[in-house]
Design a protein around this motif. Structure first.
Motif, short mmCIF file in Angstrom:
data_model
loop_
_atom_site.label_atom_id
_atom_site.label_comp_id
_atom_site.label_asym_id
_atom_site.label_seq_id
_atom_site.Cartn_x
_atom_site.Cartn_y
_atom_site.Cartn_z
N GLN A 185 42.84 48.02 49.40
CA GLN A 185 42.26 47.21 48.21
C GLN A 185 42.08 48.16 47.10
N LEU A 189 35.27 47.76 49.34
CA LEU A 189 36.62 47.62 49.34
C LEU A 189 37.27 48.37 50.73
N GLU A 236 39.66 44.55 29.87
CA GLU A 236 40.61 45.18 28.82
C GLU A 236 41.14 44.01 27.94
N ILE A 271 41.26 44.01 34.37
CA ILE A 271 42.24 43.56 33.37
C ILE A 271 41.83 42.52 32.47
N PRO A 272 41.15 41.49 33.09
CA PRO A 272 40.51 40.45 32.14
C PRO A 272 39.72 41.18 30.90
N ASP A 326 45.32 48.81 45.46
CA ASP A 326 45.73 47.76 44.78
C ASP A 326 45.11 47.75 43.35
N TYR A 327 43.84 47.93 43.32
CA TYR A 327 43.33 47.78 41.95
C TYR A 327 43.65 49.09 41.16
N GLU A 370 38.55 42.83 40.12
CA GLU A 370 39.22 41.65 39.66
C GLU A 370 39.06 41.29 38.20
N GLU A 371 38.02 41.89 37.67
CA GLU A 371 37.78 41.74 36.10
C GLU A 371 38.21 43.24 35.30
N VAL A 378 46.95 48.57 39.15
CA VAL A 378 47.16 47.73 38.01
C VAL A 378 45.92 48.35 37.14
#
Lengths: 229, 229, 229
Positions: free
Chosen positions: B11, B7, B215, B212-213, B14-15, B209-210, B18
């Motif tokens: 980036q 990354l 969680e 949040i999913p 960014d992660y 990117e996974e 969130v």
């Protein structure tokens, strides 16, 4: 319809900068909105670009299963959300009850209702899809969504991702194409629907990085649909 | 445990913006740290968020195979890294030697040791997994990691990504669950472990990117675990 | 060769910040350039990093099929593009005509010509690949590209993504390795070519987030090639 499953504000800005014109509406996938810390700001970012935002149906179901319908309405108001999804992909509710929720919410919100289960074991026959979709439109749904999940391997599709063609054909004999949003996360699924229903077909669960690729499929500027238009 | 495979600083920000609260530790995947130009800054960015960082085991192995254990220790010091992974996924070392490295490193670092080969031909029987894991914990490892690679199709899983359920069940009879980090990059794998071991199970090789999913899976707010809690 | 299928300017900056040194050239995938609003700025961003940019062959084909070859040249001039791809993945053109386009464009541009169809039904036998490649190099192509699409499941590869090894071996008996760019989007494909042709093999259709992982494969710093060098 684009699916946001937890983007940062800056990532939202990035995708808007290239694909703003190709997004009609954004879904905050399933209940991801519940665990993202930037929710108000994110909704604001989409709204400033003139793009409506709504919460995935799983959040609705998480409230319903806890008997908190009124709390759900308050949440929508609190976050200035104007669209609401009503679904039963993870819970069992009587269809009358589902239609009642659609009716109630449609007084204050634009309602998207979703047909199809997230459970790949649960196959709904075509005549049933049609009956459910028409009943939900009659109850006040603005559009009905054909379920496929983020992965595109249930509901409208086989576990392999292949389209249930007979199902789609039969649905289209009885439900107007423009009232349906087809969840179609995979490229081959998108190309298939564009070929069948034309470049303006409503497609859902589009990953942010696939917005530009999908636009080329709609325009016949990718191998998959190049000679179709 | 999140896997960062190259990354940019922005980036990373960014992660973190969130999912900062859902990350316990970050692995810079295999030897990607060796070819990324922003290494010091990146480690600093994670540290400022209170998240420890460590180098993937392949970097350790690249030093060991060149007989440069001391150089490896110096690298960790240079980059102010406090965690070290000891693995043998790509090289063959005597298990006594591996345990010796664990013992040595554990004097100055928090050691994660990894069991399992990256070679899909090399199947280790359950009793052997247990023996290796317990020996490595006894040698000073803080946690042991069950190998699966970035793709999730070796070690704990079949080439298809399916969990080797018997293997996991047998491991859990003899190694405490909280001492294990299960590499589980695929959604179905994550859901399977959450159902088996509960919402706080240690999972590894989670793509940024996974986060949040994942969680939502832990909280029962995604179709896969909705009715499990 | 990296494939950009619709990155924002900030995403371009992000990938350049980590992988600038590992990119020889960037392709704006198929006709995505036609629908991205940030085209001039994006090309400028790559050029400032010293990295040439070209439009995917599908854009060329979209002009040719409309009999607008001169317009295509003007577009390249307008956007200060110095490289041009000539392909016939989605249209049928006589090979003489294709070579004529290569010859014409090579007067003013560095030409990359692509061999192989995007249609998975259309299998070209090895002797034909060789004949086409050599004719296109003779017509003035700087390099020839072996087709695989973004997904890596046509042309050089079987639908499963597996390399057509006999095809590649046979091509290499008659076409110099450094004149070929192999489209190889999948990790196993990249590792296979690195093992066969060495760390400097020209690979194409590399996703931006795979640039760092690919560099570790080239250097023998990932499990796949660890013991190969």
């Amino acid at each position: 319809m684009m699916m946001d499953k937890g983007l940062s504000i800056r990532q939202v800005e990035d995708y808007l900068s290239v694909a703003e014109n190709y997004i009609d509406i954004v879904k905050l996938g399933w209940a991801t909105s519940y665990v993202t810390p930037n929710l108000e700001q994110k909704i604001e970012a989409y709204h400033q670009a003139g793009i409506p935002v709504y919460f995935g149906g799983t959040l609705f179901e998480a409230f319903i299963v806890r008997d908190q319908f009124d709390d759900y309405r308050r949440i929508l108001d609190k976050f200035k959300i104007f669209h609401a999804e009503v679904s039963d992909g993870s819970i069992e509710i009587e269809h009358d009850a589902k239609c009642h929720f659609i009716q109630e919410l449609s007084k204050d919100f634009v309602v998207l209702s979703e047909v199809g289960s997230k459970d790949e074991e649960k196959i709904i026959p075509p005549y049933q899809w049609i009956k459910l979709m028409n009943a939900e439109l009659a109850a006040g749904a603005w559009k009905v969504i054909g379920e496929a999940r983020e992965s595109g391997n249930v509901g409208l599709f086989r576990a392999s991702g292949e389209v249930r063609q007979g199902l789609v054909d039969e649905i289209l004999t009885s439900v107007p194409s423009d009232k349906i949003i087809w969840e179609a996360p995979q490229k081959s699924q998108q190309a298939w629907f564009v070929k069948l229903c034309g470049p303006n077909v409503n497609l859902g669960n589009i990953a942010p990085e696939e917005l530009i690729p999908l636009e080329t499929i709609r325009l016949g500027l990718r191998g998959d649909t190049f000679s179709h238009f």
